[in-house]
Design a protein around this motif. Structure first.
Motif, mmCIF file in Angstrom:
data_model
loop_
_atom_site.group_PDB
_atom_site.id
_atom_site.type_symbol
_atom_site.label_atom_id
_atom_site.label_comp_id
_atom_site.label_asym_id
_atom_site.label_seq_id
_atom_site.Cartn_x
_atom_site.Cartn_y
_atom_site.Cartn_z
ATOM 1 N N LEU A 108 16.068 12.397 -9.041
ATOM 2 C CA LEU A 108 15.224 11.255 -9.374
ATOM 3 C C LEU A 108 14.300 10.933 -8.214
ATOM 4 C CD1 LEU A 108 17.938 8.897 -10.884
ATOM 5 C CD2 LEU A 108 16.012 9.845 -12.174
ATOM 6 N N THR A 109 13.057 10.607 -8.524
ATOM 7 C CA THR A 109 12.130 10.018 -7.569
ATOM 8 C C THR A 109 11.566 8.769 -8.234
ATOM 9 O OG1 THR A 109 10.115 11.121 -8.330
ATOM 10 C CG2 THR A 109 11.504 12.335 -6.760
ATOM 11 N N PRO A 110 10.879 7.911 -7.495
ATOM 12 C CA PRO A 110 10.322 6.711 -8.127
ATOM 13 C C PRO A 110 9.458 7.007 -9.352
ATOM 14 C CG PRO A 110 10.242 6.465 -5.768
ATOM 15 C CD PRO A 110 10.715 7.874 -6.025
ATOM 16 N N GLN A 111 8.772 8.149 -9.367
ATOM 17 C CA GLN A 111 7.924 8.479 -10.508
ATOM 18 C C GLN A 111 8.711 8.530 -11.824
ATOM 19 O OE1 GLN A 111 4.598 9.085 -10.983
ATOM 20 N NE2 GLN A 111 4.057 8.525 -8.892
ATOM 21 N N MET A 229 -11.284 9.843 6.045
ATOM 22 C CA MET A 229 -10.649 8.917 5.112
ATOM 23 C C MET A 229 -11.167 9.124 3.696
ATOM 24 S SD MET A 229 -12.604 5.335 5.992
ATOM 25 C CE MET A 229 -14.339 5.069 5.535
ATOM 26 N N VAL A 230 -10.362 8.713 2.749
ATOM 27 C CA VAL A 230 -10.785 8.650 1.353
ATOM 28 C C VAL A 230 -11.595 7.372 1.191
ATOM 29 C CG1 VAL A 230 -10.035 8.486 -1.038
ATOM 30 C CG2 VAL A 230 -8.747 9.901 0.574
ATOM 31 N N LYS A 231 -12.886 7.534 0.920
ATOM 32 C CA LYS A 231 -13.744 6.369 0.727
ATOM 33 C C LYS A 231 -13.571 5.850 -0.701
ATOM 34 C CE LYS A 231 -17.268 7.991 3.994
ATOM 35 N NZ LYS A 231 -16.570 9.240 4.392
ATOM 36 N N ASN A 232 -13.626 4.547 -0.845
ATOM 37 C CA ASN A 232 -13.469 3.909 -2.160
ATOM 38 C C ASN A 232 -12.216 4.397 -2.887
ATOM 39 O OD1 ASN A 232 -16.038 2.535 -1.917
ATOM 40 N ND2 ASN A 232 -17.000 4.513 -2.377
ATOM 41 N N PRO A 233 -11.049 4.318 -2.238
ATOM 42 C CA PRO A 233 -9.830 4.785 -2.891
ATOM 43 C C PRO A 233 -9.453 3.879 -4.058
ATOM 44 C CG PRO A 233 -9.269 3.581 -0.909
ATOM 45 C CD PRO A 233 -10.774 3.727 -0.911
ATOM 46 N N VAL A 234 -8.622 4.388 -4.933
ATOM 47 C CA VAL A 234 -8.088 3.573 -6.020
ATOM 48 C C VAL A 234 -7.259 2.447 -5.411
ATOM 49 C CG1 VAL A 234 -6.573 3.565 -8.035
ATOM 50 C CG2 VAL A 234 -8.062 5.525 -7.595
ATOM 51 N N VAL A 235 -7.474 1.231 -5.865
ATOM 52 C CA VAL A 235 -6.771 0.066 -5.319
ATOM 53 C C VAL A 235 -6.210 -0.773 -6.455
ATOM 54 C CG1 VAL A 235 -8.285 -0.003 -3.302
ATOM 55 C CG2 VAL A 235 -8.819 -1.421 -5.308
ATOM 56 N N LYS A 247 0.302 1.917 -13.958
ATOM 57 C CA LYS A 247 -0.493 2.855 -14.765
ATOM 58 C C LYS A 247 -1.380 3.720 -13.867
ATOM 59 C CE LYS A 247 -3.854 3.070 -18.556
ATOM 60 N NZ LYS A 247 -4.672 2.269 -19.523
ATOM 61 N N LEU A 248 -2.002 3.105 -12.866
ATOM 62 C CA LEU A 248 -2.835 3.862 -11.928
ATOM 63 C C LEU A 248 -2.001 4.890 -11.178
ATOM 64 C CD1 LEU A 248 -5.009 0.998 -10.399
ATOM 65 C CD2 LEU A 248 -5.782 2.778 -11.968
ATOM 66 N N MET A 249 -0.823 4.491 -10.737
ATOM 67 C CA MET A 249 0.047 5.422 -10.019
ATOM 68 C C MET A 249 0.453 6.595 -10.891
ATOM 69 S SD MET A 249 2.634 3.062 -7.761
ATOM 70 C CE MET A 249 2.153 2.441 -6.157
ATOM 71 N N MET A 250 0.757 6.320 -12.143
ATOM 72 C CA MET A 250 1.176 7.380 -13.054
ATOM 73 C C MET A 250 0.028 8.337 -13.347
ATOM 74 S SD MET A 250 3.498 5.124 -15.706
ATOM 75 C CE MET A 250 3.863 6.533 -16.782
ATOM 76 N N GLN A 251 -1.159 7.795 -13.559
ATOM 77 C CA GLN A 251 -2.315 8.624 -13.894
ATOM 78 C C GLN A 251 -2.704 9.546 -12.742
ATOM 79 O OE1 GLN A 251 -5.191 5.616 -14.983
ATOM 80 N NE2 GLN A 251 -4.715 5.783 -17.165
ATOM 81 N N LYS A 252 -2.623 9.034 -11.516
ATOM 82 C CA LYS A 252 -3.084 9.777 -10.340
ATOM 83 C C LYS A 252 -1.950 10.411 -9.547
ATOM 84 C CE LYS A 252 -7.378 8.394 -10.980
ATOM 85 N NZ LYS A 252 -8.476 9.343 -11.301
ATOM 86 N N ASN A 253 -0.693 10.149 -9.960
ATOM 87 C CA ASN A 253 0.475 10.642 -9.236
ATOM 88 C C ASN A 253 0.456 10.160 -7.785
ATOM 89 O OD1 ASN A 253 2.936 12.027 -9.041
ATOM 90 N ND2 ASN A 253 1.955 13.882 -8.298
ATOM 91 N N TYR A 254 0.123 8.874 -7.612
ATOM 92 C CA TYR A 254 0.080 8.267 -6.283
ATOM 93 C C TYR A 254 1.435 7.656 -5.953
ATOM 94 C CZ TYR A 254 -5.056 8.492 -6.354
ATOM 95 O OH TYR A 254 -6.361 8.902 -6.395
ATOM 96 N N ASN A 255 1.772 7.690 -4.658
ATOM 97 C CA ASN A 255 2.985 7.033 -4.175
ATOM 98 C C ASN A 255 2.716 5.617 -3.697
ATOM 99 O OD1 ASN A 255 4.251 9.505 -4.568
ATOM 100 N ND2 ASN A 255 4.059 10.103 -2.422
#
Length: 281
Positions: A108-111, A229-235, A247-255
């Motif tokens: 298991l991971t948080p995802q 740096m990543v400019k204008n990152p998803v926030v 939802k943003l984390m799931m779509q982009k697979n962000y931690n």
């Protein structure tokens, strides 16, 4: 009816065994583009877990048995609430699932939990669970200083601010690695883990880049944060619904996601591990 671990876990994860060396484990992580694996003994019983972070925190160790963590596990039929809070307690991203015979059946991971978070806790506000510290850096901070800060602070994501304190971007460990000008063959060879007979993925190498850079004595280029740096990152926003952030984390697979206030100023960082704290409510 409660949701069980077996309902959301990743089944039949890649495993490795002891005795073995860290370079053996690194090969497995790279080839399979994963960041953590269960470790089993000669009888195929759970022995521990090892991740890129464990390797990162023990750069001079060579044996898997020394670096791996004999971390608590969960059973397939445990409720997911118990598993979620175990991840929060350990503050590590990988939790091993075993059966009654102490054999590994899943990971298991948080995802794995995020879809359930959206279903059950969508209306909670981000500010209600925001607790993890954020470590901003100036956009003129040299890359080699960022890397040193990462080694010391054990932080792998840095929001970037300009000289006026405005949030301008995000730097992660992977962004640093992308600026290291070496071929995968050269890098792996210098790290002592090259293997011409097997394919290597660049993403897999990036997963354990701190280990490879340390072993290869790679010089980190002296360029400012604003150039990598990543400019204008998803926030997300402090008053946003948790469901929208997830939802943003799931779509982009962000931690993680930078969190801004209503004026666009940095308010913190939202990490997927701290999101799992909602299961303890």
């Amino acid at each position: 009816m409660s949701t069980k671990v077996i309902d959301i876990m990743t089944h039949n994860p890649i495993k490795y065994s002891v005795p073995s060396t860290i370079s053996d484990v690194v090969r497995v992580l790279i080839k399979n583009n994963v960041t953590g694996i269960p470790v089993v003994d000669s009888n195929n019983k759970y022995a521990g877990v090892i991740t890129r972070r464990d390797i990162f925190f023990n750069p001079n160790e060579t044996q898997t048995a020394i670096v791996m963590r004999r971390a608590n596990t969960v059973y397939e039929d445990d409720d997911i609430e118990k598993a979620a809070m175990e991840i929060v307690k350990q503050n590590r991203r990988h939790l091993i699932v075993i059966d009654k015979n102490n054999e590994v059946t899943g990971i298991l991971t948080p995802q794995n939990f995020l879809s359930v978070v959206r279903e059950r806790y969508s209306d909670i506000l981000v500010k209600e669970i925001l607790s993890a510290p954020a470590f901003p850096i100036w956009d003129e901070t040299p890359l080699n200083v960022i890397f040193s800060s990462m080694l010391i602070s054990k932080t792998f994501s840095f929001p970037v601010l300009d000289r006026d304190g405005n949030f301008t971007g995000l730097v992660t460990d992977r962004d640093i690695f992308d600026k290291v000008k070496m071929s995968s063959v050269e890098m792996l060879s210098q790290a002592g883990i090259a293997d011409d007979e097997d394919p290597w993925t660049w993403d897999g190498i990036r997963n354990v880049f701190t280990y490879i850079i340390e072993k290869s004595n790679v010089k980190i280029p002296n360029i400012p944060a604003r150039e990598i740096m990543v400019k204008n990152p998803v926030v997300t926003y402090i008053n946003a619904r948790l469901g929208d952030a997830v939802k943003l984390m799931m779509q982009k697979n962000y931690n993680q996601l930078p969190v801004l206030d209503g004026h666009g100023n940095l308010a913190g960082m939202l990490y997927d591990i701290e999101i799992l704290s909602v299961f303890g409510r």
